[in-house]
Design a protein around this motif. Structure first.
Motif, mmCIF file in Angstrom:
data_model
loop_
_atom_site.group_PDB
_atom_site.id
_atom_site.type_symbol
_atom_site.label_atom_id
_atom_site.label_comp_id
_atom_site.label_asym_id
_atom_site.label_seq_id
_atom_site.Cartn_x
_atom_site.Cartn_y
_atom_site.Cartn_z
ATOM 1 N N ALA A 142 49.934 52.843 50.188
ATOM 2 C CA ALA A 142 49.269 54.045 49.657
ATOM 3 C C ALA A 142 47.755 53.855 49.657
ATOM 4 C CB ALA A 142 49.768 54.332 48.244
ATOM 5 N N ALA A 143 47.290 52.651 49.328
ATOM 6 C CA ALA A 143 45.855 52.366 49.339
ATOM 7 C C ALA A 143 45.294 52.501 50.753
ATOM 8 C CB ALA A 143 45.598 50.966 48.799
ATOM 9 N N ALA A 144 46.003 51.934 51.731
ATOM 10 C CA ALA A 144 45.547 51.996 53.122
ATOM 11 C C ALA A 144 45.534 53.435 53.635
ATOM 12 C CB ALA A 144 46.444 51.130 54.004
ATOM 13 N N SER A 145 46.584 54.187 53.314
ATOM 14 C CA SER A 145 46.682 55.564 53.782
ATOM 15 C C SER A 145 45.597 56.445 53.159
ATOM 16 C CB SER A 145 48.071 56.117 53.450
ATOM 17 O OG SER A 145 48.175 57.477 53.802
ATOM 18 N N ALA A 146 45.372 56.295 51.853
ATOM 19 C CA ALA A 146 44.405 57.140 51.155
ATOM 20 C C ALA A 146 42.960 56.800 51.546
ATOM 21 C CB ALA A 146 44.586 57.004 49.648
ATOM 22 N N LEU A 147 42.678 55.510 51.747
ATOM 23 C CA LEU A 147 41.320 55.110 52.132
ATOM 24 C C LEU A 147 41.047 55.492 53.591
ATOM 25 C CD1 LEU A 147 38.719 53.688 51.214
ATOM 26 C CD2 LEU A 147 39.720 51.528 51.995
ATOM 27 N N GLY A 148 42.077 55.379 54.427
ATOM 28 C CA GLY A 148 41.924 55.754 55.824
ATOM 29 C C GLY A 148 40.926 54.888 56.558
ATOM 30 N N SER A 149 40.071 55.500 57.368
ATOM 31 C CA SER A 149 39.106 54.757 58.180
ATOM 32 C C SER A 149 37.717 54.708 57.549
ATOM 33 C CB SER A 149 39.016 55.382 59.574
ATOM 34 O OG SER A 149 38.616 56.738 59.484
ATOM 35 N N ARG A 150 37.668 54.894 56.229
ATOM 36 C CA ARG A 150 36.385 54.804 55.518
ATOM 37 C C ARG A 150 36.178 53.378 55.026
ATOM 38 N NH1 ARG A 150 37.704 59.977 51.768
ATOM 39 N NH2 ARG A 150 39.728 58.939 51.890
ATOM 40 N N LYS A 151 35.003 52.828 55.256
ATOM 41 C CA LYS A 151 34.725 51.467 54.793
ATOM 42 C C LYS A 151 34.783 51.419 53.275
ATOM 43 C CE LYS A 151 30.846 50.763 57.076
ATOM 44 N NZ LYS A 151 29.621 50.070 57.541
ATOM 45 N N GLY A 152 35.503 50.415 52.759
ATOM 46 C CA GLY A 152 35.610 50.292 51.314
ATOM 47 C C GLY A 152 36.760 49.401 50.915
ATOM 48 N N ALA A 153 37.198 49.543 49.670
ATOM 49 C CA ALA A 153 38.249 48.671 49.145
ATOM 50 C C ALA A 153 38.986 49.346 48.007
ATOM 51 C CB ALA A 153 37.646 47.349 48.668
ATOM 52 N N VAL A 154 40.210 48.869 47.792
ATOM 53 C CA VAL A 154 41.058 49.332 46.690
ATOM 54 C C VAL A 154 41.677 48.115 46.010
ATOM 55 C CG1 VAL A 154 43.065 50.705 46.029
ATOM 56 C CG2 VAL A 154 41.613 51.461 47.918
ATOM 57 N N VAL A 155 41.634 48.091 44.687
ATOM 58 C CA VAL A 155 42.294 47.048 43.899
ATOM 59 C C VAL A 155 43.167 47.714 42.853
ATOM 60 C CG1 VAL A 155 41.977 45.023 42.416
ATOM 61 C CG2 VAL A 155 40.301 45.520 44.196
ATOM 62 N N ALA A 156 44.399 47.241 42.710
ATOM 63 C CA ALA A 156 45.299 47.746 41.667
ATOM 64 C C ALA A 156 45.919 46.560 40.941
ATOM 65 C CB ALA A 156 46.390 48.629 42.269
ATOM 66 N N ILE A 157 45.855 46.579 39.603
ATOM 67 C CA ILE A 157 46.346 45.472 38.786
ATOM 68 C C ILE A 157 47.177 46.008 37.629
ATOM 69 C CG2 ILE A 157 45.650 43.562 37.257
ATOM 70 C CD1 ILE A 157 43.173 43.178 38.928
ATOM 71 N N ASN A 158 48.247 45.310 37.291
ATOM 72 C CA ASN A 158 48.999 45.588 36.073
ATOM 73 C C ASN A 158 48.238 44.939 34.911
ATOM 74 O OD1 ASN A 158 50.740 45.455 33.843
ATOM 75 N ND2 ASN A 158 52.560 45.363 35.125
ATOM 76 N N PRO A 159 47.657 45.722 34.003
ATOM 77 C CA PRO A 159 46.792 45.136 32.965
ATOM 78 C C PRO A 159 47.547 44.279 31.951
ATOM 79 C CG PRO A 159 47.182 47.460 32.513
ATOM 80 C CD PRO A 159 47.768 47.189 33.871
ATOM 81 N N LYS A 160 48.848 44.476 31.823
ATOM 82 C CA LYS A 160 49.623 43.722 30.837
ATOM 83 C C LYS A 160 49.926 42.297 31.286
ATOM 84 C CE LYS A 160 51.848 47.909 29.068
ATOM 85 N NZ LYS A 160 53.119 48.647 28.916
ATOM 86 N N THR A 161 49.971 42.080 32.610
ATOM 87 C CA THR A 161 50.340 40.768 33.134
ATOM 88 C C THR A 161 49.265 40.130 34.001
ATOM 89 O OG1 THR A 161 51.361 41.709 35.122
ATOM 90 C CG2 THR A 161 52.764 41.490 33.156
ATOM 91 N N GLY A 162 48.357 40.943 34.522
ATOM 92 C CA GLY A 162 47.367 40.431 35.474
ATOM 93 C C GLY A 162 47.867 40.417 36.900
ATOM 94 N N ALA A 163 49.097 40.895 37.143
ATOM 95 C CA ALA A 163 49.662 40.903 38.485
ATOM 96 C C ALA A 163 48.905 41.883 39.377
ATOM 97 C CB ALA A 163 51.138 41.281 38.431
ATOM 98 N N VAL A 164 48.452 41.408 40.528
ATOM 99 C CA VAL A 164 47.743 42.259 41.479
ATOM 100 C C VAL A 164 48.775 43.024 42.307
ATOM 101 C CG1 VAL A 164 46.108 42.332 43.399
ATOM 102 C CG2 VAL A 164 45.811 40.646 41.580
ATOM 103 N N LEU A 165 48.732 44.338 42.241
ATOM 104 C CA LEU A 165 49.703 45.181 42.942
ATOM 105 C C LEU A 165 49.211 45.585 44.331
ATOM 106 C CD1 LEU A 165 50.627 47.534 39.948
ATOM 107 C CD2 LEU A 165 51.704 45.369 40.616
ATOM 108 N N ALA A 166 47.918 45.703 44.491
ATOM 109 C CA ALA A 166 47.332 46.041 45.794
ATOM 110 C C ALA A 166 45.946 45.424 45.887
ATOM 111 C CB ALA A 166 47.258 47.552 45.991
ATOM 112 N N LEU A 167 45.611 44.959 47.070
ATOM 113 C CA LEU A 167 44.292 44.383 47.341
ATOM 114 C C LEU A 167 44.004 44.691 48.808
ATOM 115 C CD1 LEU A 167 42.298 42.560 45.617
ATOM 116 C CD2 LEU A 167 43.133 40.663 46.994
#
Length: 477
Positions: free
Chosen positions: A143-168
């Motif tokens: 979903a991060a790759a699809s939504a960002l598309g070909s625009r330079k940038g980054a997406v980070v998603a984390i579960n705040p309760k555990t610190g688990a990184v869901l997307a990078l």
């Protein structure tokens, strides 16, 4: 004659002692550096004679495996997902070494860790490594790759309760398969050398993990930290400032958005955060002073490398209190000036707001397995506690207003209460960066998402917020 014999004897004794000392050093202390030296072909043949462990996402999608090949190296790495997880996984190449998690967890993937019992260490020859199961979710990453598309940038998603990184995820990305290929051109040149040369020469830096190494001016997304610092200093959310369209300070002028800049009159912090009022947060920073602002920022982890289990993480920075005059202080409070943040660091700050003031240790590794046996498992722990739970709850509620009626309405999800903060960071001589920090669901947060789009030319609310919305939806689904 006897003196000559004695001298010759002493010489041979000294040489023998030197040889014994050198051999002892190499066997005991220097062994590791020799083994790990990339010029050591024996090491390479040995390591690439082991089938490295596989790597999976948390939803059991295969990300990396070893395949048997012909040639000097028995096994070669294969990455089924191509560029989607390239920056996280990195690559494992006999020619170029290792990067990403292939580097961080090399000993695990080769089966050297966790430590085996002494009988196995003495008698068993390693044939295959251990498998890694990551915290990443393939659906959230996609979903991060699809939504960002070909625009330079980054997406980070984390579960705040555990610190688990869901997307990078970072764009542009690269194909790690091209860097581990052992195929050669007709002239004998390794094709992988041409690939890494092209990636390295690309001005868009596809090998750079923007999510963890990209340092950007955060713009108004930093106002969450400024607000936290103000409340911690003793300026509650009810604190009122007169907020004209232009506020003069130290010979400089801080302006609100709009043409002409919008005059908000006397407003409190909640209204100022909802509509991202620069002249409010500039005054708030000046009122509390540089020591309070810098101290609070550092409690969030700024000026320190976050403890992510990944080898390429930059330090976000804020100038020291003594380095800021009143103009620099005002602009820093707004999120401009010499302030530089990584998307990872802003996401961790958002985790503190979402998790009652506590930031859990961020991590990518979930478990290490050998077949069905779990050898190691990450245990959640607190990294920092920058703000009180009451402050976090108050900030979270104010951020809900940002999405429901303020600058972040394009991050709204039907049926879900979303909190957020937009950022439009001015960059000298270039279009602004667009930021968004999102938290969902606000009543019981399970995901914090940060999006940055480099030099987007648009605002955080119109460019970055819709991207964050799609990533949060994927995480919640």
């Amino acid at each position: 004659m006897q003196k000559g014999i004695k001298r010759l004897g002493a010489f041979f004794v000294a040489v023998t002692v030197a040889l014994v000392v050198n051999l002892s050093y190499l066997q005991v202390w220097g062994q590791k550096s020799l083994v790990e030296n990339h010029a050591n072909t024996r090491r390479l043949v040995e390591e690439y004679g082991i089938a490295r462990g596989k790597v999976y996402t948390s939803d059991d999608v295969l990300l990396a495996e070893s395949e048997e090949t012909e040639g000097p190296f028995r096994y070669r790495r294969k990455y089924p997902a191509g560029g989607l997880f390239a920056h996280v996984l990195g690559y494992d190449s006999p020619q170029f070494g290792r990067s990403g998690l292939e580097k961080t967890y090399n000993d695990y993937l080769l089966g050297r860790k966790p430590a085996r019992d002494w009988v196995q260490e003495m008698t068993a020859v390693l044939q295959e490594g251990n498998d890694l199961h990551l915290t990443l979710d393939s659906r959230v990453q996609a979903a991060a790759a699809s939504a960002l598309g070909s625009r330079k940038g980054a997406v980070v998603a984390i579960n705040p309760k555990t610190g688990a990184v869901l997307a990078l995820y970072s764009w542009p990305t690269f194909d790690p398969n091209a860097l581990v290929s052992q195929e050669r051109a007709e002239d004998g040149t390794l094709l992988a050398e041409a690939s890494i040369g092209a990636y390295s020469a690309d001005p868009d830096s596809p090998l750079l993990s923007r999510a963890t190494m990209g340092l950007y001016t955060p713009g108004s997304s930093f106002k969450v930290v400024t607000a936290a610092a103000g409340m911690d200093f003793g300026l509650p959310a009810s604190t009122v400032f007169d907020c004209p369209g232009v506020w003069s300070v130290g010979g400089s002028r801080v302006t609100n958005y709009g043409d002409p800049p919008r005059n908000f009159g006397s407003i409190d912090m909640k209204t100022a955060l909802t509509y991202s009022v620069n002249t409010y947060f500039a005054q708030l920073a000046v009122r509390m002073g540089p020591d309070a602002l810098v101290d609070c920022a550092e409690r969030f982890g700024i000026n320190e490398v976050p403890p992510l289990d990944y080898p390429a993480v930059s330090t976000s920075t804020i100038p020291g209190a003594r380095e800021m005059d009143v103009v620099a202080l005002a602009w820093t409070g707004v999120g401009q000036g010499e302030l530089l943040l990584t998307p990872l660091q802003l996401c961790l700050a958002g985790c503190a707001v979402a998790n009652g003031g506590k930031i859990m240790v961020p991590h990518l590794l979930k478990e290490v397995r050998r077949g069905a046996e779990i050898l190691e498992r990450h245990e959640a722990s607190v990294w920092r506690s920058p703000i009180e739970a009451e402050t976090a709850a108050e900030l979270l509620e104010m951020m809900v207003d940002v999405v429901e009626e303020g600058t972040g309405t394009q991050a709204a999800i039907s049926g879900v209460k979303v909190a957020g903060k937009t950022g439009t960071a001015e960059v000298e001589g270039k279009p602004p960066h667009a930021w968004f920090l999102g938290i969902a669901p606000a009543g019981n947060p399970s995901v914090v998402v940060v999006v940055v789009v480099e030099n987007s030319g648009g605002s955080g609310g119109t460019v970055a917020a819709p991207i964050a919305r799609e990533v949060m939806k994927a995480a919640l689904e």
